[in-house]
Design a protein around this motif. Structure first.
Motif, PDB file in Angstrom:
ATOM      1  N   SER A 174       0.987  -1.155  -0.563  1.00 22.71           N
ATOM      2  CA  SER A 174      -0.015  -0.217  -0.405  1.00 22.71           C
ATOM      3  C   SER A 174       0.926   0.887  -0.161  1.00 22.71           C
ATOM      4  N   VAL A 207     -15.054   1.175   7.204  1.00 23.20           N
ATOM      5  CA  VAL A 207     -14.891   1.262   6.022  1.00 23.20           C
ATOM      6  C   VAL A 207     -15.447   0.977   4.626  1.00 23.20           C
ATOM      7  N   ARG A 208     -15.923  -0.379   4.887  1.00 27.26           N
ATOM      8  CA  ARG A 208     -17.348  -1.316   3.765  1.00 27.26           C
ATOM      9  C   ARG A 208     -18.243   0.226   3.734  1.00 27.26           C
ATOM     10  N   ASN A 221     -17.707   3.260   2.315  1.00 28.15           N
ATOM     11  CA  ASN A 221     -17.105   3.200   0.548  1.00 28.15           C
ATOM     12  C   ASN A 221     -19.004   3.232   0.095  1.00 28.15           C
ATOM     13  N   THR A 230     -16.015   6.396  -1.444  1.00 32.17           N
ATOM     14  CA  THR A 230     -14.848   6.807  -0.654  1.00 32.17           C
ATOM     15  C   THR A 230     -14.457   5.802  -0.398  1.00 32.17           C
ATOM     16  N   ALA A 231     -12.947   5.716  -0.836  1.00 30.89           N
ATOM     17  CA  ALA A 231     -12.243   4.713  -0.407  1.00 30.89           C
ATOM     18  C   ALA A 231     -11.344   5.096   0.502  1.00 30.89           C
ATOM     19  N   VAL A 256      -8.160   3.910   1.993  1.00 33.92           N
ATOM     20  CA  VAL A 256      -6.663   3.205   1.616  1.00 33.92           C
ATOM     21  C   VAL A 256      -5.402   3.188   3.222  1.00 33.92           C
ATOM     22  N   GLU A 306     -12.127  -4.076   5.436  1.00 32.10           N
ATOM     23  CA  GLU A 306     -13.774  -3.789   5.422  1.00 32.10           C
ATOM     24  C   GLU A 306     -14.846  -3.226   6.379  1.00 32.10           C
ATOM     25  N   ILE A 340      -7.781   8.918   2.278  1.00 38.45           N
ATOM     26  CA  ILE A 340      -8.114   8.340   1.600  1.00 38.45           C
ATOM     27  C   ILE A 340      -8.623   8.806   0.177  1.00 38.45           C
ATOM     28  N   ASP A 381     -11.367   9.665  -3.524  1.00 40.16           N
ATOM     29  CA  ASP A 381     -13.294   9.450  -3.358  1.00 40.16           C
ATOM     30  C   ASP A 381     -12.670   8.684  -5.253  1.00 40.16           C
ATOM     31  N   LYS A 382     -14.120   7.733  -5.439  1.00 37.78           N
ATOM     32  CA  LYS A 382     -13.908   6.547  -6.782  1.00 37.78           C
ATOM     33  C   LYS A 382     -15.076   7.772  -7.334  1.00 37.78           C
TER      34      LYS A 382
END
Length: 316
Positions: free
Chosen positions: A251, A276-277, A280, A285-286, A288, A301, A313, A315-316
């Protein structure tokens, strides 16, 4: 909506696991841990006949501990709506009471009021030891351990299932081989279970031992099997720690390729209390990486964000 109750908010911050910067919160954690340790030590000492003359002291320690536990429990119920800001007050209280932490805290209190006359229920006082997990559960090392155990839960359950099956099979075989020769020792299949458990888990108390040739051969086989079977979950957990470290290193090497931003969760953060799940799914938003009290964590998760966490983080 902004919380207009600064006193309630401050109490919530204090009774949560404190950071090194928040002296009152850190002091509260130290007080709770000290009360638990002293109380458990008193429970241990009062089992000695020589300590009978100190019973009034032990009773005072017990009473002080109960008062502290009750006060903490009431404060946590009172601030449950801050811990779960997306829930109504009633649902937030119910969610806290039914949580692992809430059940443990309630278990430390009930034996004093309702079950003191029953030997079995007095044993529930030992639950106070597990109250220390509430403090330790927020440490980074504990977070890594629980993460590894959760990720490897299927493999661990499979290994436990194998051990249980072999334990029952061995118990029946030992009963069949030894019952006629030792009817008073291997009275039933449960005696075989006790022998198989102590042998498979390499404890070997020696209170039960086979005297027939078949029984002794099975005992030898169970001894070898026990060494291998105990090594299975150990290897799974060790592999999990290696994977966690590898994931953390990978990572770090890929963070430069993503448009990242860093946020620190304060009391008004919308991420507090969410996994975290859930972050998302709700915000796209992920997360990491997370930083808790200066330690970097690769969150899975089910990692739950807490007050003061620093999240990396995108944004996807």
């Amino acid at each position: 909506m902004e919380d207009k109750r600064p006193l309630k908010r401050r109490i919530f911050e204090i009774i949560q696991i404190g950071s090194v910067e928040d002296t009152p919160s850190k002091a509260f954690d130290i007080i709770i841990a000290t009360v638990i340790i002293v109380n458990v030590l008193a429970m241990f000492l009062e089992t000695f006949d020589q300590m009978a003359r100190f019973k009034p002291v032990f009773d005072v320690i017990e009473l002080v501990a109960i008062i502290v536990f009750c006060a903490e429990y009431i404060l946590r119920i009172w601030t449950a709506d801050i811990l779960y800001p997306d829930e109504s007050r009633g649902k937030a209280i119910l969610r806290y009471i039914s949580s692992f932490e809430g059940v443990i805290q309630l278990g430390t209190i009930l034996p004093f009021y309702f079950f003191s006359g029953f030997v079995v229920f007095r044993m529930l006082r030992v639950v106070r030891i597990f109250h220390l997990f509430r403090i330790n559960s927020k440490s980074d090392s504990f977070e890594v351990i629980t993460s590894v155990l959760y990720e490897k839960r299927n493999q661990l359950m499979s290994s436990v299932f194998i051990i249980i099956v072999l334990m029952f099979a061995a118990s029946i075989c030992m009963y069949s081989a030894e019952h006629e020769a030792q009817p008073d020792v291997f009275k039933n299949a449960f005696s075989g279970i006790w022998y198989s458990v102590s042998t498979i888990l390499t404890i070997g108390y020696g209170d039960l031992s086979p005297i027939t040739i078949v029984g002794r051969i099975m005992g030898i086989l169970l001894g070898f099997l026990g060494v291998g079977l105990v090594a299975i979950p150990t290897g799974i957990i060790s592999a999990g720690f290696v994977e966690q470290y590898t994931q953390f290193q990978n990572s770090r090497t890929t963070l430069d390729d993503i448009d990242l931003r860093t946020i620190e969760t304060d009391i008004d953060s919308k991420f507090i209390g969410l996994t975290v799940r859930e972050i998302n799914d709700a915000y796209g938003t992920a997360v990491v990486m997370a930083k808790r009290r200066g330690i970097n964590i690769v969150p899975n998760e089910d990692y739950r964000v807490e007050l003061g966490d620093e999240l990396i983080i995108f944004d996807k």
